[in-house]
Design a protein around this motif. Structure first.
Motif, PDB file in Angstrom:
ATOM      1  N   ALA A  67      37.780  47.194  46.668  1.00  0.00           N
ATOM      2  CA  ALA A  67      38.881  46.302  47.050  1.00  0.00           C
ATOM      3  C   ALA A  67      39.129  45.380  45.866  1.00  0.00           C
ATOM      4  CB  ALA A  67      38.530  45.496  48.293  1.00  0.00           C
ATOM      5  N   PHE A  68      40.329  45.452  45.343  1.00  0.00           N
ATOM      6  CA  PHE A  68      40.675  44.709  44.141  1.00  0.00           C
ATOM      7  C   PHE A  68      41.647  43.582  44.494  1.00  0.00           C
ATOM      8  CE2 PHE A  68      39.869  49.152  42.909  1.00  0.00           C
ATOM      9  CZ  PHE A  68      38.741  48.949  42.131  1.00  0.00           C
ATOM     10  N   HIS A  69      41.458  42.443  43.838  1.00  0.00           N
ATOM     11  CA  HIS A  69      42.298  41.275  44.089  1.00  0.00           C
ATOM     12  C   HIS A  69      42.685  40.627  42.768  1.00  0.00           C
ATOM     13  CE1 HIS A  69      39.797  41.934  47.604  1.00  0.00           C
ATOM     14  NE2 HIS A  69      40.792  41.432  48.313  1.00  0.00           N
ATOM     15  N   VAL A  70      43.830  39.977  42.776  1.00  0.00           N
ATOM     16  CA  VAL A  70      44.267  39.204  41.626  1.00  0.00           C
ATOM     17  C   VAL A  70      44.576  37.791  42.086  1.00  0.00           C
ATOM     18  CG1 VAL A  70      45.109  41.101  40.189  1.00  0.00           C
ATOM     19  CG2 VAL A  70      46.619  40.122  41.905  1.00  0.00           C
ATOM     20  N   LEU A  80      46.008  35.145  36.806  1.00  0.00           N
ATOM     21  CA  LEU A  80      45.052  34.183  36.257  1.00  0.00           C
ATOM     22  C   LEU A  80      43.623  34.693  36.340  1.00  0.00           C
ATOM     23  CD1 LEU A  80      46.502  30.942  37.893  1.00  0.00           C
ATOM     24  CD2 LEU A  80      46.891  31.798  35.572  1.00  0.00           C
ATOM     25  N   GLY A  81      43.396  35.685  37.197  1.00  0.00           N
ATOM     26  CA  GLY A  81      42.057  36.226  37.352  1.00  0.00           C
ATOM     27  C   GLY A  81      42.059  37.488  38.171  1.00  0.00           C
ATOM     28  N   ARG A  82      40.964  38.236  38.035  1.00  0.00           N
ATOM     29  CA  ARG A  82      40.734  39.448  38.816  1.00  0.00           C
ATOM     30  C   ARG A  82      39.413  39.286  39.543  1.00  0.00           C
ATOM     31  NH1 ARG A  82      41.526  44.768  35.415  1.00  0.00           N
ATOM     32  NH2 ARG A  82      41.433  45.599  37.523  1.00  0.00           N
ATOM     33  N   PHE A  83      39.387  39.678  40.806  1.00  0.00           N
ATOM     34  CA  PHE A  83      38.210  39.541  41.657  1.00  0.00           C
ATOM     35  C   PHE A  83      38.053  40.849  42.415  1.00  0.00           C
ATOM     36  CE2 PHE A  83      39.816  35.475  40.595  1.00  0.00           C
ATOM     37  CZ  PHE A  83      38.695  34.697  40.384  1.00  0.00           C
ATOM     38  N   ASN A  84      37.026  41.603  42.060  1.00  0.00           N
ATOM     39  CA  ASN A  84      36.884  42.968  42.544  1.00  0.00           C
ATOM     40  C   ASN A  84      35.617  43.151  43.364  1.00  0.00           C
ATOM     41  OD1 ASN A  84      39.168  43.615  40.971  1.00  0.00           O
ATOM     42  ND2 ASN A  84      37.864  43.930  39.182  1.00  0.00           N
ATOM     43  N   LEU A  85      35.764  43.889  44.445  1.00  0.00           N
ATOM     44  CA  LEU A  85      34.624  44.331  45.243  1.00  0.00           C
ATOM     45  C   LEU A  85      34.497  45.826  45.005  1.00  0.00           C
ATOM     46  CD1 LEU A  85      35.429  42.424  48.539  1.00  0.00           C
ATOM     47  CD2 LEU A  85      33.733  41.818  46.805  1.00  0.00           C
ATOM     48  N   ILE A  86      33.375  46.225  44.435  1.00  0.00           N
ATOM     49  CA  ILE A  86      33.195  47.638  44.113  1.00  0.00           C
ATOM     50  C   ILE A  86      32.000  48.199  44.872  1.00  0.00           C
ATOM     51  CG2 ILE A  86      34.334  47.461  41.872  1.00  0.00           C
ATOM     52  CD1 ILE A  86      31.573  47.492  40.576  1.00  0.00           C
ATOM     53  N   ASP A  87      32.002  49.513  44.984  1.00  0.00           N
ATOM     54  CA  ASP A  87      30.928  50.228  45.679  1.00  0.00           C
ATOM     55  C   ASP A  87      30.697  49.675  47.082  1.00  0.00           C
ATOM     56  OD1 ASP A  87      30.633  51.805  43.425  1.00  0.00           O
ATOM     57  OD2 ASP A  87      29.065  50.552  42.575  1.00  0.00           O
ATOM     58  N   GLU A 130      45.559  37.613  45.953  1.00  0.00           N
ATOM     59  CA  GLU A 130      46.306  38.705  46.566  1.00  0.00           C
ATOM     60  C   GLU A 130      45.567  40.015  46.358  1.00  0.00           C
ATOM     61  OE1 GLU A 130      50.235  38.816  44.866  1.00  0.00           O
ATOM     62  OE2 GLU A 130      50.640  36.715  45.373  1.00  0.00           O
ATOM     63  N   ARG A 131      45.665  40.871  47.356  1.00  0.00           N
ATOM     64  CA  ARG A 131      45.122  42.225  47.215  1.00  0.00           C
ATOM     65  C   ARG A 131      45.977  42.961  46.184  1.00  0.00           C
ATOM     66  NH1 ARG A 131      41.744  45.831  50.601  1.00  0.00           N
ATOM     67  NH2 ARG A 131      42.566  47.936  50.370  1.00  0.00           N
ATOM     68  N   LEU A 132      45.315  43.697  45.300  1.00  0.00           N
ATOM     69  CA  LEU A 132      46.001  44.418  44.233  1.00  0.00           C
ATOM     70  C   LEU A 132      46.990  45.423  44.816  1.00  0.00           C
ATOM     71  CD1 LEU A 132      45.959  44.730  41.090  1.00  0.00           C
ATOM     72  CD2 LEU A 132      44.460  46.691  41.471  1.00  0.00           C
TER      73      LEU A 132
END
Length: 171
Positions: A58-61, A70-77, A5-7
């Motif tokens: 764009a941050f996701h969990v 259960l986890g974090r999956f982030n797209l940065i810059d 899911e998007r944060l």
């Protein structure tokens, strides 16, 4: 089945619980976030949502059936069709393929959702689990990573071309 899911603001308590429960586990592989992160978590979480709203990140969990993160999956810059991927998975959720599937799902979504054509990730040498996740998700080694980018530890950049869906040749 866990969902990526998007944060959003409603995730704050679950994200804090995730970070606190796994702090020592994460610190064994990546630089610790430090006490200030936890002391100022509401402000930091709000800043993340603002960065996401601005389109910089764009941050996701990854959320379990019980609502726990259960986890974090982030797209940065995010810039010029490229972003850096960062992720972490709860210790109790490792070894089940959740990270690999979440990274694959993010790679599927990223071109349409964020206009990305390339994703890259840096991992420290010795982090075999992260290397396996990236390789299984179609990333390929793309050169050395500056230790300053990895908390003073040497590492490797990995890269994936999202338009072809496969790994990039080593540079």
């Amino acid at each position: 089945m866990p969902e990526l899911e998007r944060l959003r603001a409603g995730h704050a308590a679950a994200v804090l619980a995730f970070e606190l429960a796994n702090r020592a586990y994460f610190a064994a592989a990546v630089p610790d976030r430090g006490d200030a992160f936890f002391d100022r978590f509401p402000d930091r979480f709000g800043a993340l949502l603002a960065e996401q709203e601005a389109g910089v990140c764009a941050f996701h969990v990854l959320v379990g059936e019980d609502g726990a993160v259960l986890g974090r999956f982030n797209l940065i810059d995010i810039e010029d069709g490229t972003a850096e991927l960062g992720y972490r998975v709860a210790e109790h959720a490792t070894g089940r393929g959740l990270a690999t599937e979440a990274v694959r799902e993010l790679c599927r979504r990223a071109p349409a959702a964020y206009g990305l054509h390339t994703m890259r990730a840096a991992i420290v040498h010795g982090n075999a689990a992260s290397r396996r996740v990236l390789v299984k998700a179609g990333f390929a080694a793309a050169g050395p990573a500056d230790p300053a980018h990895l908390g003073g530890k040497p590492g490797t950049w990995y890269r994936r071309d999202l338009t072809r869906g496969g790994p990039q040749p080593a540079v």
